[in-house]
Design a protein around this motif. Structure first.
Motif, PDB file in Angstrom:
ATOM      1  N   GLY A  15       0.779  -1.229   0.000  1.00 40.68           N
ATOM      2  CA  GLY A  15       0.000   0.000   0.000  1.00 40.68           C
ATOM      3  C   GLY A  15       0.812   1.281   0.000  1.00 40.68           C
ATOM      4  O   GLY A  15       0.267   2.365   0.169  1.00 40.68           O
ATOM      5  N   SER A  16       2.124   1.169  -0.205  1.00 45.10           N
ATOM      6  CA  SER A  16       2.980   2.364  -0.143  1.00 45.10           C
ATOM      7  C   SER A  16       2.984   3.166  -1.436  1.00 45.10           C
ATOM      8  O   SER A  16       3.495   4.283  -1.468  1.00 45.10           O
ATOM      9  N   GLY A  17       2.455   2.605  -2.514  1.00 43.09           N
ATOM     10  CA  GLY A  17       2.345   3.356  -3.759  1.00 43.09           C
ATOM     11  C   GLY A  17       3.401   3.045  -4.800  1.00 43.09           C
ATOM     12  O   GLY A  17       3.577   3.805  -5.747  1.00 43.09           O
ATOM     13  N   THR A  20       1.795   2.633  -8.181  1.00 46.54           N
ATOM     14  CA  THR A  20       1.267   3.934  -8.601  1.00 46.54           C
ATOM     15  C   THR A  20       2.387   4.863  -9.036  1.00 46.54           C
ATOM     16  O   THR A  20       2.264   5.580 -10.024  1.00 46.54           O
ATOM     17  N   LEU A 138       6.470   3.969   4.521  1.00 48.67           N
ATOM     18  CA  LEU A 138       5.081   4.217   4.907  1.00 48.67           C
ATOM     19  C   LEU A 138       4.719   3.236   6.017  1.00 48.67           C
ATOM     20  O   LEU A 138       4.923   2.031   5.862  1.00 48.67           O
ATOM     21  N   ILE A 142      -1.024   2.672   7.602  1.00 48.25           N
ATOM     22  CA  ILE A 142      -1.460   3.644   6.594  1.00 48.25           C
ATOM     23  C   ILE A 142      -1.613   2.957   5.236  1.00 48.25           C
ATOM     24  O   ILE A 142      -2.567   3.213   4.503  1.00 48.25           O
ATOM     25  N   GLY A 143      -0.691   2.052   4.922  1.00 49.28           N
ATOM     26  CA  GLY A 143      -0.816   1.279   3.684  1.00 49.28           C
ATOM     27  C   GLY A 143      -2.089   0.470   3.664  1.00 49.28           C
ATOM     28  O   GLY A 143      -2.809   0.435   2.660  1.00 49.28           O
ATOM     29  N   ARG A 146      -5.057   2.730   3.110  1.00 47.06           N
ATOM     30  CA  ARG A 146      -5.149   3.121   1.693  1.00 47.06           C
ATOM     31  C   ARG A 146      -5.822   2.035   0.879  1.00 47.06           C
ATOM     32  O   ARG A 146      -6.660   2.307   0.020  1.00 47.06           O
ATOM     33  N   GLN A 147      -5.412   0.790   1.118  1.00 45.71           N
ATOM     34  CA  GLN A 147      -5.988  -0.325   0.377  1.00 45.71           C
ATOM     35  C   GLN A 147      -7.475  -0.471   0.666  1.00 45.71           C
ATOM     36  O   GLN A 147      -8.280  -0.689  -0.253  1.00 45.71           O
ATOM     37  N   ALA A 149      -9.527   1.909   1.716  1.00 44.72           N
ATOM     38  CA  ALA A 149     -10.238   3.065   1.154  1.00 44.72           C
ATOM     39  C   ALA A 149     -10.456   2.901  -0.348  1.00 44.72           C
ATOM     40  O   ALA A 149     -11.456   3.364  -0.894  1.00 44.72           O
ATOM     41  N   ALA A 150      -9.525   2.225  -1.004  1.00 40.74           N
ATOM     42  CA  ALA A 150      -9.638   1.999  -2.443  1.00 40.74           C
ATOM     43  C   ALA A 150     -10.540   0.806  -2.764  1.00 40.74           C
ATOM     44  O   ALA A 150     -10.791   0.514  -3.931  1.00 40.74           O
TER      45      ALA A 150
END
Length: 173
Positions: A15-17, A20, A138, A142-143, A146-147, A149-150
């Protein structure tokens, strides 16, 4: 004869991006006149994608050593079929994960001893080491947020305990 290419790896916790970030990085390189070869681990070859499917399937339990060997088999195929030929041709390779991931997840996360993981990792990579490794820092919670929330369906590794992900993140740091 072309000069050897550049090997750049993005590493970091779930989930750190990384995935992306790699897309705009590749686009920026392309705008600057460098067409990178973008790969992911495990994946980017037929054999490695098969291993990826097995490794990430939440309904398919895999023991720690079997998991390690599947990751190593995927890496060996990717290095031999894609990364080394691209570097030999003078290309830049951007990789979403590489050998440090195996150290973080299999040694720190799973507890497999370094004397098992490190030489096997080096063999699978054919001695290849990145020219540059970017580690995204991260906190695991938080990771995970994020996952969620997505609306991401978590894979087998992402479903591991918060303690597992904390150990992985500490290894990266």
């Amino acid at each position: 004869m072309n000069a050897r290419g550049l090997f750049i790896v993005l590493e970091g916790p779930e989930g750190s991006g990384k995935s992306t970030l790699i897309e705009p990085l590749a686009a920026r390189m392309l705008e600057s006149g460098t067409a990178p070869v973008v790969v992911r681990e495990p994946g980017s070859t037929k054999a490695a994608e098969v291993a990826r499917t097995v490794l990430l399937d939440p309904d398919h339990p895999v023991g720690p050593l079997a998991e390690l060997f599947l990751y190593l088999a995927a890496r060996a195929d990717l290095v031999q079929r894609v990364i080394e030929p691209a570097l030999a041709a003078g290309r830049t390779v951007l990789s979403d994960r590489f050998a440090m991931t195996t150290e973080a997840y299999q040694m720190a996360g799973r507890g497999i001893p370094p004397d098992v993981v490190l030489p096997a990792n080096q063999a699978a990579a054919g001695g290849l080491r990145p020219d540059l490794t970017l580690i995204i820092d991260l906190p695991p919670e938080i990771g995970r947020a994020r996952q969620q929330a997505a609306g991401k369906r978590l894979d087998r590794i992402e479903r591991e305990s918060p303690d597992f992900h904390r150990r992985v993140n500490e290894y990266y740091l």
